[in-house]
Enzyme design. Sequence first.
Site, PDB file in Angstrom:
ATOM      1  N   GLU A   1      47.196  31.493  41.277  1.00  0.00           N
ATOM      2  CA  GLU A   1      46.945  32.917  41.064  1.00  0.00           C
ATOM      3  C   GLU A   1      45.551  33.323  41.541  1.00  0.00           C
ATOM      4  O   GLU A   1      44.825  34.023  40.846  1.00  0.00           O
ATOM      5  CB  GLU A   1      47.113  33.277  39.579  1.00  0.00           C
ATOM      6  CG  GLU A   1      48.520  33.015  39.078  1.00  0.00           C
ATOM      7  CD  GLU A   1      48.763  33.503  37.655  1.00  0.00           C
ATOM      8  OE1 GLU A   1      49.799  34.087  37.420  1.00  0.00           O
ATOM      9  OE2 GLU A   1      47.896  33.274  36.787  1.00  0.00           O
TER      10      GLU A   1
ATOM     11  N   ASP B   1      56.915  30.330  33.283  1.00  0.00           N
ATOM     12  CA  ASP B   1      55.687  30.867  32.698  1.00  0.00           C
ATOM     13  C   ASP B   1      55.906  31.368  31.274  1.00  0.00           C
ATOM     14  O   ASP B   1      55.906  32.579  31.052  1.00  0.00           O
ATOM     15  CB  ASP B   1      55.159  32.017  33.583  1.00  0.00           C
ATOM     16  CG  ASP B   1      53.749  32.433  33.187  1.00  0.00           C
ATOM     17  OD1 ASP B   1      53.182  31.792  32.285  1.00  0.00           O
ATOM     18  OD2 ASP B   1      53.224  33.389  33.785  1.00  0.00           O
TER      19      ASP B   1
ATOM     20  N   GLU C   1      52.501  36.906  25.020  1.00  0.00           N
ATOM     21  CA  GLU C   1      52.547  37.656  26.275  1.00  0.00           C
ATOM     22  C   GLU C   1      53.976  38.068  26.633  1.00  0.00           C
ATOM     23  O   GLU C   1      54.199  39.183  27.097  1.00  0.00           O
ATOM     24  CB  GLU C   1      51.953  36.777  27.391  1.00  0.00           C
ATOM     25  CG  GLU C   1      52.067  37.399  28.757  1.00  0.00           C
ATOM     26  CD  GLU C   1      51.479  36.511  29.854  1.00  0.00           C
ATOM     27  OE1 GLU C   1      50.980  35.407  29.549  1.00  0.00           O
ATOM     28  OE2 GLU C   1      51.522  36.933  31.023  1.00  0.00           O
TER      29      GLU C   1
HETATM   30  C1  BDP Z   1      50.320  33.844  32.929  1.00  0.00           C
HETATM   31  C2  BDP Z   1      49.492  35.035  32.582  1.00  0.00           C
HETATM   32  C3  BDP Z   1      48.167  35.057  33.260  1.00  0.00           C
HETATM   33  C4  BDP Z   1      47.480  33.721  33.073  1.00  0.00           C
HETATM   34  C5  BDP Z   1      48.392  32.633  33.596  1.00  0.00           C
HETATM   35  C6  BDP Z   1      47.860  31.229  33.373  1.00  0.00           C
HETATM   36  O1  BDP Z   1      50.227  36.194  32.928  1.00  0.00           O
HETATM   37  O2  BDP Z   1      47.417  36.105  32.715  1.00  0.00           O
HETATM   38  O3  BDP Z   1      46.260  33.693  33.702  1.00  0.00           O
HETATM   39  O4  BDP Z   1      49.603  32.682  32.901  1.00  0.00           O
HETATM   40  O5  BDP Z   1      48.440  30.527  32.574  1.00  0.00           O
HETATM   41  O6  BDP Z   1      51.274  33.708  31.933  1.00  0.00           O
HETATM   42  O7  BDP Z   1      46.918  30.823  34.024  1.00  0.00           O
END
Ligand code: BDP
Length: 706
Positions: free
Chosen positions: A299, A372, A400
């Site tokens: 990401e 996720d 989340e």
């Molecule tokens: C996702 C989230 C994000 C996190 C990412 C992570 O949307 O905000 O930074 O995981 O685990 O679930 O790094």
Amino acid sequence: MRKYFLLLLLFVNLHPLHAEDGYRLWLRYDLITDAALLQDYRTHISGIYITGESATMAAARRELTTALTGMLGKTIQEQPKPQGGTVIAGTATALGPLLPKGSLSATGEEGFRILTTAGRTIITGNTDAGVLHGVFHFLRLLQTHQPIQTLDLSSAPGIRYRILDHWDNLNRTIERGYAGFSIWDWHKLPGYLDRRYTDYARANASIGINGTVLNNVNANALSLSPAYLEKAAALANVFRPYGIKVYLSARFSAPIETGGLKTADPQDPQVQQWWKDKVKEIYSYIPDFGGFLVKANSEGQPGPQNYGRSHADGANMLADALAPYKGIVMWRAFVYSNTNEDRFKQAYDEFKPLDGQFRDNVAVQVKNGPIDFQPREPFHPLFGAMPRTPLMIEFQLTQEYQGFATHLVYMPPQFREVLMADTYAKGKGSTVAKVIDGSLEGHSLSGIAGVANIGNDRNWTGHPFGQANWYALGRLAWDYTLTPDQIADEWLRQTFTNDTRFVNPVKAMMLASHENLVNYMTPLGLHHIMGYGHHYGPAPWFDKGARADWNPVYFHRADSAGIGFDRTATGSNALAQYTPEARRQWATLDSCPDIWLLWFHHVPWNYTLHSGNTLWNELCKRYEAGVQGVQTMCNTWDKVSQFVDEERAEQVKMLLQIQLTEAGWWRDACLAYFQTFAKMPLPAGIPAPAHTLEYYKELQFPLAPH
Ligand code: BDP
């Protein structure tokens, strides 16, 4: 005058000036109201005798004194020497001859033994931290009204690193945090030590958490600068007596951003030296620093792949810097890129080939499932696939994808589903739990992490029942054989009341809550169909995300032929990442249990499921069952809230109403949308959506927390 004063005192006692606002968590220590039990406890506990002068033993002394005085309604003090009814606490060494024969070898460095002998209760362990854990366990027995006359029990943690990951930023916002701002008041640290820090440490020690990562995995390099290390050190000083170590998320490009170097290439000697110096500096502030958590090449975060190096190269560079101090690296396997045809497969594809290449003090930290933190995910295919690498598991406590802090969701059934899943890596019984506790392959490094749901809301977690997930993570990390039922039972008794007219129905409600949520959000194996960006509410129609795998339509693939992601050999073949035995359960439409179906198959709308319903009808029924489940929770709460304090009763009632509305919204919006593909009527008993599909599509929440 004196009379009025006494009256006032009495009043204060009956109606505490501070309301029951959830701040005290499960450590309330209120007067035992069952008269017979109180009498019994009073007979068996007359005072305490603590050996040892360390800060940890001072914490044990404080906790015992406050708790016993509170619960027994009489002042419990230290006695000059033990007598009948004394609660004795100290390490085996400190207790010396006071300790009857018996082995403590099974309790390790952090475990404890509690036994009754000659009318005294002895709480002991090999270390002060072990004794403190024993003290908290003893208090748990009292808080849950257990008999204490003849105790003889030993306990030791099954997993070594039991950690909370805070996704907290230095400006006090929290990534995916729904309970206010960060509890770390960075600006006032190190000078001002909020009382909350101590209470945080007490709560964690009471459930066996022994580490905390203070900052977001999307890390700011400044976290490693001297000014912030000084602040982190102040927190570490507060936590240390409670057996809790501080860890930090490290930004991989920190050598460039704060070190003035031109590169962060892990093979560059200057970069390696920078990290060695940095680690040395960190240990000068925090002598028992735990180590780094790293999110790299995921990401948009920087990482070794920016320099053509592997995750192992990156992790090993940090591991080498930490090794002299016994620090560890928790290197996250949550990676995905635009190029992968199925995000499900990427972590396995990138990490499995690296098995055997990591240093001994590296653990690869793997999310429970491959996508996720969805409401339900199959276990991550990396579990069991990297025998030569210790794998930690990462669960997400912050909700989340599970209704933020507004939905009541008790997660242990979900945790257990994953932990007890069989990878078949070394034949039947190779559960995920045995992978992560190190026993399957004989790793001594073992760990479990929970992404914290804690903020500065008065009750810590926003939803009073969010506390249960924090509590459960610690308890399961210590002993994953505890059932969701046992954990809910002890949490409710400590947090609310021992009255079974409350405990039993509320426990049933908690145990059903996760399945309810899966039903009204993502039944039958649907996943990732929530609002874009903030992840609030349903948006299965969304297809405007910059990357394919940020779009719900990519995950559910609904069309006129059916719905679901074909991950069998005719599709992405992600199933091939599992062992043949594990794969088998999901491989064919026939073998695949209904609850997993759309994770692995694209299924015709009129296909008959194991339930006997067509896919379309079953989908509708599950959505409706989820909503009805929340209605049942509301009804239960209305009946039992008379047994608890008004303030929390009212909070939970309001939150359940929001949950009910939002569950209905999920059902209506999803069914209205999927019906455009299924082109079939809603089965009998399923209410028509309250609004048109267009209405749901137009809802915007630009300011939803995220
Ligand atoms: C996702 C989230 C994000 C996190 C990412 C992570 O949307 O905000 O930074 O995981 O685990 O679930 O790094």
